[in-house]
Design an enzyme around this catalytic site. Structure first.
Site, short mmCIF file in Angstrom:
data_model
loop_
_atom_site.label_atom_id
_atom_site.label_comp_id
_atom_site.label_asym_id
_atom_site.label_seq_id
_atom_site.Cartn_x
_atom_site.Cartn_y
_atom_site.Cartn_z
N SER A 68 34.60 46.03 43.54
CA SER A 68 35.21 46.81 42.45
C SER A 68 36.17 45.99 41.61
O SER A 68 36.54 46.41 40.51
CB SER A 68 35.92 48.04 43.01
OG SER A 68 37.08 47.65 43.71
N LYS A 104 43.48 47.39 43.07
CA LYS A 104 43.11 47.77 41.70
C LYS A 104 44.15 47.19 40.73
O LYS A 104 45.20 46.73 41.12
CB LYS A 104 43.09 49.30 41.54
CG LYS A 104 42.21 50.04 42.53
CD LYS A 104 40.73 49.80 42.34
CE LYS A 104 39.92 50.55 43.40
NZ LYS A 104 38.51 50.19 43.37
#
Length: 198
Positions: A68, A104
């Site tokens: 991701s 993230k």
């Protein structure tokens, strides 16, 4: 009547001076070796304990799983993070979610307004943010209404691989609370040929 000592009871205790010196040196060497070994083991234990404390409390070491955050970070990369509370747009943070640690990128902070158009272009407080780290823009999976205002003491985060990342665009994860944050990533330490700051 005195008995004569038999030949079997006699022990020859005569040693040469060289043999005595050699034995003394052997005993000294053995004693010094044991002291050095104990000192080395003690030092290694103290250093290991300090390293564990530092890694746990101030500088957590994390391994990246999944893709991701590609192309910035790839599965298998080992990174260092630093604890803190001053995060800005573009910083990469690690945080707890469902007994896992996710990594993230911070897009917006407390009170900011976030809007993502159909082409995946991200706006914060009405201005498009520059994202050179994103190779392919995508609105991705999202179930929140835009524009979205980030609540106080929370950060809106997204993965760099927008089409597959599960992040603050999904209500199940949402914006990240300060107490969930492990730290800000500061460097990649593995693989060695990719050793760099982040």
């Amino acid at each position: 009547m005195r008995k004569k000592a038999s030949k079997e009871n006699k022990i020859d205790v005569s040693y040469s001076l060289d043999e005595i010196v050699q034995e003394r040196n052997r005993v000294r060497h053995k004693s010094q070796y044991v002291r050095t070994l104990k000192s080395t083991v003690g030092t290694l234990l103290v250093v290991s304990a300090i390293a564990v404390l530092v890694a746990t409390l101030w500088l957590p070491v994390l391994q990246i799983y999944g893709n991701s955050m590609s192309p910035t970070l790839k599965a298998g990369d080992v990174v260092l993070s630093v604890k803190g509370n001053n995060y800005k747009t573009g910083d990469i943070i690690a945080f707890y979610y469902n007994n896992k640690i996710l990594v993230k990128r911070v897009i917006a902070g407390p009170g900011d307004w976030v809007f993502i158009d159909d082409d995946g272009v991200v706006y914060v407080n009405g201005e498009e943010i520059e994202e050179p780290y994103v190779s392919e823009r995508s609105i991705g999976q999202t179930d929140i209404e835009y524009p979205y205002q980030v609540p106080e003491d929370r950060w809106f985060v997204m993965g760099d691989h927008r089409s597959v990342s599960m992040d603050s665009r999904v209500k199940a994860i949402g914006p990240v609370a300060e107490e969930m944050i492990v730290g800000k990533l500061v460097g990649r330490v593995w693989p060695l040929n990719k050793l760099s700051g982040i």
